[in-house]
Design a protein around this motif. Structure first.
Motif, mmCIF file in Angstrom:
data_model
loop_
_atom_site.group_PDB
_atom_site.id
_atom_site.type_symbol
_atom_site.label_atom_id
_atom_site.label_comp_id
_atom_site.label_asym_id
_atom_site.label_seq_id
_atom_site.Cartn_x
_atom_site.Cartn_y
_atom_site.Cartn_z
ATOM 1 N N TYR A 1 0.846 -1.168 -0.062
ATOM 2 C CA TYR A 1 0.135 0.112 0.050
ATOM 3 C C TYR A 1 0.990 1.383 0.030
ATOM 4 C CZ TYR A 1 -3.166 -3.508 2.119
ATOM 5 O OH TYR A 1 -3.570 -4.516 2.442
ATOM 6 N N ASN A 2 1.993 1.135 0.717
ATOM 7 C CA ASN A 2 2.723 2.338 0.829
ATOM 8 C C ASN A 2 4.247 1.842 1.557
ATOM 9 O OD1 ASN A 2 2.617 1.763 3.638
ATOM 10 N ND2 ASN A 2 1.198 3.677 4.125
ATOM 11 N N GLN B 1 7.383 3.523 4.198
ATOM 12 C CA GLN B 1 7.521 4.542 5.169
ATOM 13 C C GLN B 1 8.924 4.569 5.716
ATOM 14 O OE1 GLN B 1 4.234 4.792 7.868
ATOM 15 N NE2 GLN B 1 4.743 6.903 8.667
ATOM 16 N N LEU C 1 6.540 9.182 3.961
ATOM 17 C CA LEU C 1 5.643 8.151 3.613
ATOM 18 C C LEU C 1 5.522 8.503 2.087
ATOM 19 C CD1 LEU C 1 3.184 6.329 4.336
ATOM 20 C CD2 LEU C 1 1.675 7.959 4.458
ATOM 21 N N GLN D 1 3.046 6.868 -1.207
ATOM 22 C CA GLN D 1 1.767 5.745 -1.091
ATOM 23 C C GLN D 1 2.462 5.103 -2.484
ATOM 24 O OE1 GLN D 1 -0.513 5.632 0.522
ATOM 25 N NE2 GLN D 1 -0.537 7.547 1.621
ATOM 26 N N GLY E 1 -0.553 -6.608 3.403
ATOM 27 C CA GLY E 1 -1.400 -7.630 4.226
ATOM 28 C C GLY E 1 -2.491 -7.375 4.896
ATOM 29 N N GLY E 2 -2.936 -6.278 4.821
ATOM 30 C CA GLY E 2 -4.096 -5.851 5.495
ATOM 31 C C GLY E 2 -3.984 -4.687 6.595
ATOM 32 N N GLY E 3 -4.827 -3.873 6.693
ATOM 33 C CA GLY E 3 -4.855 -2.661 7.825
ATOM 34 C C GLY E 3 -3.662 -1.828 7.715
ATOM 35 N N ASN E 4 -3.251 -1.729 8.955
ATOM 36 C CA ASN E 4 -2.130 -0.910 9.204
ATOM 37 C C ASN E 4 -0.612 -1.727 9.339
ATOM 38 O OD1 ASN E 4 -2.976 1.694 8.468
ATOM 39 N ND2 ASN E 4 -4.154 1.463 10.635
ATOM 40 N N LYS E 5 -0.833 -3.001 9.434
ATOM 41 C CA LYS E 5 0.371 -3.916 9.250
ATOM 42 C C LYS E 5 1.752 -3.363 8.596
ATOM 43 C CE LYS E 5 2.266 -8.424 9.107
ATOM 44 N NZ LYS E 5 1.829 -9.845 8.492
ATOM 45 N N LEU E 6 2.817 -3.018 9.295
ATOM 46 C CA LEU E 6 3.987 -2.635 8.697
ATOM 47 C C LEU E 6 4.783 -3.746 8.800
ATOM 48 C CD1 LEU E 6 4.526 0.821 9.716
ATOM 49 C CD2 LEU E 6 3.772 0.225 7.516
ATOM 50 N N PHE F 1 8.926 -4.342 8.610
ATOM 51 C CA PHE F 1 10.072 -3.618 8.620
ATOM 52 C C PHE F 1 11.450 -3.971 8.342
ATOM 53 C CE2 PHE F 1 9.114 0.262 11.133
ATOM 54 C CZ PHE F 1 7.942 -0.023 11.523
#
Lengths: 114, 112
Positions: B31-32, B34, B49, B51, B95-100, B102
């Protein structure tokens, strides 16, 4: 606007005990994610909460759990602590579970398990 | 499974140098991306960030680019200063939602 706050900042526990960590997101943010940071594994995603519901979960054992309250504050709990749970626990705040938004991290809680 | 790698792991440069930090990821369905900075024993500070539809972002002396098709991002720091010394982390949202997910980080030291 105040940033993400985490309490306590430091904790020392012994093996077998349990611990609860707290995270208050930025005002207006409703999504909270938790991460564990260790020298060996780096930063790993634990779980994400939005509207008091767990939306996503990482690959951690069931000893790690969390919850979110109606004011968006979140807690995570680790039961039956192991030495390997020693880490910096970070929470991140974002507006909502909309993939793509920026996330803002708190200062972390450093947990030492003896 | 998404894997994120950062090269180099550590970097020491004299003040004033321009430098490039690299980040690569295995799955282009993101999705993005950061970039964060972490000072010793502290939390993460968001730097930039990008996109998934964007190619680059700039903030002051920092410029980050994203090539999703090749699975690469670079962070360019111009005219480095001792205050830039920190660990730089890239993270991909997927992978869904706000999962990052690293990367392993690049530890930067800028010397006088």
């Amino acid at each position: 606007k105040a940033g993400v706050t985490q309490t306590p900042r430091y904790l020392i526990k012994t093996r077998g005990q349990q611990v609860t960590l707290s995270c208050s997101p930025i005002s207006g943010h409703r999504s909270v994610s938790w991460y564990q940071q260790t020298p060996g594994q780096g930063l790993q995603f634990l779980f994400e909460y939005f509207s008091e519901t767990q939306r996503n979960k990482g690959n951690f054992p069931g000893r790690f759990s969390g919850r979110q309250f109606s004011n968006s504050r979140s807690e995570m709990n680790v039961s039956t602590l192991e030495l390997g749970d020693s880490a910096l626990y970070l929470c991140a705040s974002s507006l909502g579970p909309f993939a793509g938004g920026p996330q803002y991290f708190g200062p972390g809680t450093r947990l030492l398990v003896l | 499974k998404q894997e994120v790698t950062q090269i180099p792991a550590a970097l020491s440069v004299p003040e004033g140098e321009n430098l490039v930090l690299n980040c690569s990821f295995t799955d282009s369905a993101i999705y993005n991306l950061q970039w964060f900075r972490q000072d010793p024993g502290k939390g993460l500070t968001s730097l930039l960030l990008i996109q998934s539809s964007q190619r680059e972002q700039t903030s002051g002396r920092l410029n980050a680019s994203l090539d999703k098709s090749s699975g690469r991002s670079t962070l360019y720091i111009a005219a480095s200063q001792p205050g830039d010394s920190a660990t730089y982390l890239c993270a991909v949202g997927a992978g869904g939602g706000n999962k990052l997910t690293f990367g392993t980080g690049t530890q930067l030291k800028v010397e006088l």
